[in-house]
Design a protein around this motif. Structure first.
Motif, PDB file in Angstrom:
ATOM      1  N   ARG A  77     -42.047  26.194   9.466  1.00 30.82           N
ATOM      2  CA  ARG A  77     -43.474  25.316   9.836  1.00 30.82           C
ATOM      3  C   ARG A  77     -42.696  23.905  10.003  1.00 30.82           C
ATOM      4  O   ARG A  77     -43.327  23.531  10.906  1.00 30.82           O
ATOM      5  CB  ARG A  77     -44.572  25.372   8.731  1.00 30.82           C
ATOM      6  N   TYR A  78     -42.254  23.359   9.113  1.00 33.16           N
ATOM      7  CA  TYR A  78     -41.957  22.083   9.271  1.00 33.16           C
ATOM      8  C   TYR A  78     -40.783  21.872  10.541  1.00 33.16           C
ATOM      9  O   TYR A  78     -41.073  21.096  11.401  1.00 33.16           O
ATOM     10  CB  TYR A  78     -40.835  21.417   7.906  1.00 33.16           C
ATOM     11  N   SER A  79     -39.740  22.488  10.515  1.00 28.67           N
ATOM     12  CA  SER A  79     -39.022  22.435  11.777  1.00 28.67           C
ATOM     13  C   SER A  79     -39.595  22.742  13.001  1.00 28.67           C
ATOM     14  O   SER A  79     -39.484  22.116  14.042  1.00 28.67           O
ATOM     15  CB  SER A  79     -37.995  23.671  11.512  1.00 28.67           C
ATOM     16  N   THR A  80     -40.342  24.070  13.293  1.00 27.96           N
ATOM     17  CA  THR A  80     -41.362  24.137  14.259  1.00 27.96           C
ATOM     18  C   THR A  80     -42.101  22.825  14.762  1.00 27.96           C
ATOM     19  O   THR A  80     -42.222  22.774  15.964  1.00 27.96           O
ATOM     20  CB  THR A  80     -42.178  25.588  13.984  1.00 27.96           C
ATOM     21  N   GLU A  81     -42.811  22.412  13.848  1.00 23.00           N
ATOM     22  CA  GLU A  81     -43.767  21.163  14.138  1.00 23.00           C
ATOM     23  C   GLU A  81     -42.744  20.084  14.603  1.00 23.00           C
ATOM     24  O   GLU A  81     -43.297  19.430  15.635  1.00 23.00           O
ATOM     25  CB  GLU A  81     -44.733  20.869  13.082  1.00 23.00           C
ATOM     26  N   ILE A  82     -41.930  19.408  13.764  1.00 30.04           N
ATOM     27  CA  ILE A  82     -41.096  18.095  14.135  1.00 30.04           C
ATOM     28  C   ILE A  82     -40.290  18.450  15.105  1.00 30.04           C
ATOM     29  O   ILE A  82     -39.958  17.512  16.119  1.00 30.04           O
ATOM     30  CB  ILE A  82     -40.685  17.657  12.859  1.00 30.04           C
ATOM     31  N   ARG A  83     -39.470  19.585  15.091  1.00 31.65           N
ATOM     32  CA  ARG A  83     -38.399  19.613  16.190  1.00 31.65           C
ATOM     33  C   ARG A  83     -38.937  20.329  17.456  1.00 31.65           C
ATOM     34  O   ARG A  83     -38.628  19.806  18.552  1.00 31.65           O
ATOM     35  CB  ARG A  83     -37.256  20.604  15.490  1.00 31.65           C
ATOM     36  N   ILE A  84     -39.529  21.504  17.422  1.00 31.11           N
ATOM     37  CA  ILE A  84     -39.688  22.304  18.597  1.00 31.11           C
ATOM     38  C   ILE A  84     -41.287  21.719  19.246  1.00 31.11           C
ATOM     39  O   ILE A  84     -41.146  21.433  20.540  1.00 31.11           O
ATOM     40  CB  ILE A  84     -40.289  23.695  18.550  1.00 31.11           C
ATOM     41  N   LYS A  85     -42.266  21.579  18.606  1.00 35.40           N
ATOM     42  CA  LYS A  85     -43.500  21.090  19.232  1.00 35.40           C
ATOM     43  C   LYS A  85     -43.586  19.423  19.542  1.00 35.40           C
ATOM     44  O   LYS A  85     -43.906  19.274  20.605  1.00 35.40           O
ATOM     45  CB  LYS A  85     -44.679  21.621  18.099  1.00 35.40           C
ATOM     46  N   ARG A  86     -43.009  18.663  18.331  1.00 33.40           N
ATOM     47  CA  ARG A  86     -43.165  17.315  18.980  1.00 33.40           C
ATOM     48  C   ARG A  86     -41.979  16.770  19.358  1.00 33.40           C
ATOM     49  O   ARG A  86     -42.093  15.913  20.284  1.00 33.40           O
ATOM     50  CB  ARG A  86     -43.194  16.543  17.530  1.00 33.40           C
ATOM     51  N   GLN A 123     -46.027  13.198   6.211  1.00 38.30           N
ATOM     52  CA  GLN A 123     -46.896  13.022   5.163  1.00 38.30           C
ATOM     53  C   GLN A 123     -48.253  14.268   5.058  1.00 38.30           C
ATOM     54  O   GLN A 123     -48.449  14.682   4.426  1.00 38.30           O
ATOM     55  CB  GLN A 123     -47.125  11.651   5.038  1.00 38.30           C
ATOM     56  N   GLU A 124     -48.640  14.113   6.357  1.00 38.18           N
ATOM     57  CA  GLU A 124     -49.655  15.076   6.809  1.00 38.18           C
ATOM     58  C   GLU A 124     -49.554  16.485   6.345  1.00 38.18           C
ATOM     59  O   GLU A 124     -50.448  17.180   5.890  1.00 38.18           O
ATOM     60  CB  GLU A 124     -50.098  14.854   8.113  1.00 38.18           C
ATOM     61  N   MET A 125     -48.336  16.894   6.851  1.00 35.49           N
ATOM     62  CA  MET A 125     -48.045  18.443   6.418  1.00 35.49           C
ATOM     63  C   MET A 125     -47.817  18.577   5.201  1.00 35.49           C
ATOM     64  O   MET A 125     -48.003  19.761   4.834  1.00 35.49           O
ATOM     65  CB  MET A 125     -46.705  18.661   7.260  1.00 35.49           C
ATOM     66  N   VAL A 126     -47.320  17.598   4.434  1.00 32.32           N
ATOM     67  CA  VAL A 126     -47.227  17.755   2.967  1.00 32.32           C
ATOM     68  C   VAL A 126     -48.597  17.897   2.354  1.00 32.32           C
ATOM     69  O   VAL A 126     -48.823  18.883   1.424  1.00 32.32           O
ATOM     70  CB  VAL A 126     -46.396  16.738   2.294  1.00 32.32           C
ATOM     71  N   ARG A 127     -49.619  17.053   2.918  1.00 36.90           N
ATOM     72  CA  ARG A 127     -50.869  17.417   2.240  1.00 36.90           C
ATOM     73  C   ARG A 127     -51.474  18.824   2.789  1.00 36.90           C
ATOM     74  O   ARG A 127     -52.065  19.356   1.926  1.00 36.90           O
ATOM     75  CB  ARG A 127     -51.761  16.165   2.778  1.00 36.90           C
ATOM     76  N   GLU A 128     -51.141  19.003   3.834  1.00 39.06           N
ATOM     77  CA  GLU A 128     -51.697  20.450   4.344  1.00 39.06           C
ATOM     78  C   GLU A 128     -51.115  21.349   3.542  1.00 39.06           C
ATOM     79  O   GLU A 128     -51.879  22.440   3.337  1.00 39.06           O
ATOM     80  CB  GLU A 128     -51.284  20.520   6.020  1.00 39.06           C
ATOM     81  N   LEU A 129     -50.004  21.464   3.547  1.00 34.53           N
ATOM     82  CA  LEU A 129     -49.092  22.604   2.633  1.00 34.53           C
ATOM     83  C   LEU A 129     -49.766  22.610   1.130  1.00 34.53           C
ATOM     84  O   LEU A 129     -50.385  23.657   0.746  1.00 34.53           O
ATOM     85  CB  LEU A 129     -47.581  22.195   2.490  1.00 34.53           C
ATOM     86  N   ARG A 130     -50.144  21.555   0.561  1.00 38.96           N
ATOM     87  CA  ARG A 130     -50.426  21.394  -0.822  1.00 38.96           C
ATOM     88  C   ARG A 130     -51.952  21.911  -1.102  1.00 38.96           C
ATOM     89  O   ARG A 130     -52.454  22.860  -1.826  1.00 38.96           O
ATOM     90  CB  ARG A 130     -50.694  20.050  -1.421  1.00 38.96           C
ATOM     91  N   ASP A 131     -52.682  21.514   0.156  1.00 38.63           N
ATOM     92  CA  ASP A 131     -54.284  21.871   0.148  1.00 38.63           C
ATOM     93  C   ASP A 131     -54.707  23.276   0.839  1.00 38.63           C
ATOM     94  O   ASP A 131     -55.482  23.978   0.426  1.00 38.63           O
ATOM     95  CB  ASP A 131     -54.958  20.875   1.031  1.00 38.63           C
ATOM     96  N   ARG A 148     -47.380  16.365  -5.255  1.00 35.54           N
ATOM     97  CA  ARG A 148     -48.304  14.904  -5.471  1.00 35.54           C
ATOM     98  C   ARG A 148     -47.641  13.926  -4.266  1.00 35.54           C
ATOM     99  O   ARG A 148     -46.720  13.049  -4.461  1.00 35.54           O
ATOM    100  CB  ARG A 148     -47.650  14.415  -6.717  1.00 35.54           C
ATOM    101  N   PRO A 149     -48.260  14.001  -3.113  1.00 35.86           N
ATOM    102  CA  PRO A 149     -48.068  13.303  -2.176  1.00 35.86           C
ATOM    103  C   PRO A 149     -47.990  11.764  -2.045  1.00 35.86           C
ATOM    104  O   PRO A 149     -47.059  11.021  -1.772  1.00 35.86           O
ATOM    105  CB  PRO A 149     -49.047  13.584  -1.071  1.00 35.86           C
ATOM    106  N   ASP A 150     -48.821  11.084  -3.250  1.00 32.28           N
ATOM    107  CA  ASP A 150     -48.875   9.743  -3.371  1.00 32.28           C
ATOM    108  C   ASP A 150     -47.399   9.549  -4.330  1.00 32.28           C
ATOM    109  O   ASP A 150     -47.420   8.048  -4.504  1.00 32.28           O
ATOM    110  CB  ASP A 150     -50.020   9.372  -4.072  1.00 32.28           C
ATOM    111  N   ASP A 151     -46.965  10.428  -4.987  1.00 31.96           N
ATOM    112  CA  ASP A 151     -45.905   9.880  -5.892  1.00 31.96           C
ATOM    113  C   ASP A 151     -44.628   9.951  -5.163  1.00 31.96           C
ATOM    114  O   ASP A 151     -43.453   9.898  -5.733  1.00 31.96           O
ATOM    115  CB  ASP A 151     -45.758  10.845  -6.981  1.00 31.96           C
TER     116      ASP A 151
END
Length: 205
Positions: free
Chosen positions: A43-52, A90-98, A168-171
């Motif tokens: 997921r992370y690689s696809t978003e940051i590397r391929i899509k963006r 940061q957005e993706m970390v929160r999306e993963l958690r939630d 814990r995104p804020d930490d």
């Protein structure tokens, strides 16, 4: 920020401490990490590397011992795109958690971990390494011999609950290797929350 003058590329990492390897969340979280950033088209690689198109590498890593664990994201990007990359990470970390991982991600990550596991024992050197690891980390032999069976029993609900309890995104601590005068202000603006900033020369011992 690790200040390296005349650097046009930014090495960007963000991470946090997590529970020890003895935690009931450890193996569910390892599946989540694999789904999120543990292989080339995760997921992370696809978003940051391929899509963006902000990088040629984006991954996440998880390791743990009987005392604590560490989870971190790792990518490279340009000075121009570092703010975007940090903000989206940061957005993706929160999306993963939630939101957790999907059924398709769960199946792929779970099978990947199971299929990779035997390669840790394909040579005498690797088998010795695993034995030494069990010894020094005071783990039972069943930790290795029963790992595949344990992974197979884990379901997506357990994985997503582990994510809610662990991330814990804020930490999270962010580390950037860049020319500070080029990227520091951009990094500050991109961060969701900021407790403090330390700038260290790259050649400081």
């Amino acid at each position: 920020v690790i200040d390296k003058p005349e650097r046009t590329q930014v090495r960007l990492m963000m991470g946090q401490l997590v529970d020890s390897i003895n935690s009931p969340n450890a193996e569910p979280f390892s599946i989540a990490n694999t789904a999120f950033g543990g292989f080339f088209n995760s997921r992370y690689s696809t978003e940051i590397r391929i899509k963006r198109g902000w990088t040629y590498h984006a991954s996440s890593s998880y390791s743990a011992n009987p005392i604590r664990g560490v989870w971190h994201l790792d990518t490279f990007t340009t000075n121009e795109n570092v703010g975007n990359a940090l903000r989206r990470s940061q957005e993706m970390v929160r999306e993963l958690r939630d939101g957790g991982i999907t059924d398709a991600e769960m199946e792929k990550a779970q099978q990947s971990l199971i299929n990779r596991f035997p390669f840790r024992f394909e040579t005498a050197e690797r088998r010795l390494h695993e034995r030494l690891r069990l010894f020094f980390e005071q783990l039972p032999t069943s930790f290795v011999s029963e790992r595949t069976a344990r992974l197979q029993k884990i379901n997506r609900e357990q994985v997503n609950e582990a994510l809610k309890q662990t991330i814990r995104p804020d930490d999270m601590i962010v580390v950037a290797v860049c020319e500070a005068k080029q990227c520091l202000d951009t990094l500050k603006q991109a961060l969701d929350s900021l407790a403090s900033v330390t700038v260290v020369p790259y050649d400081q011992e």
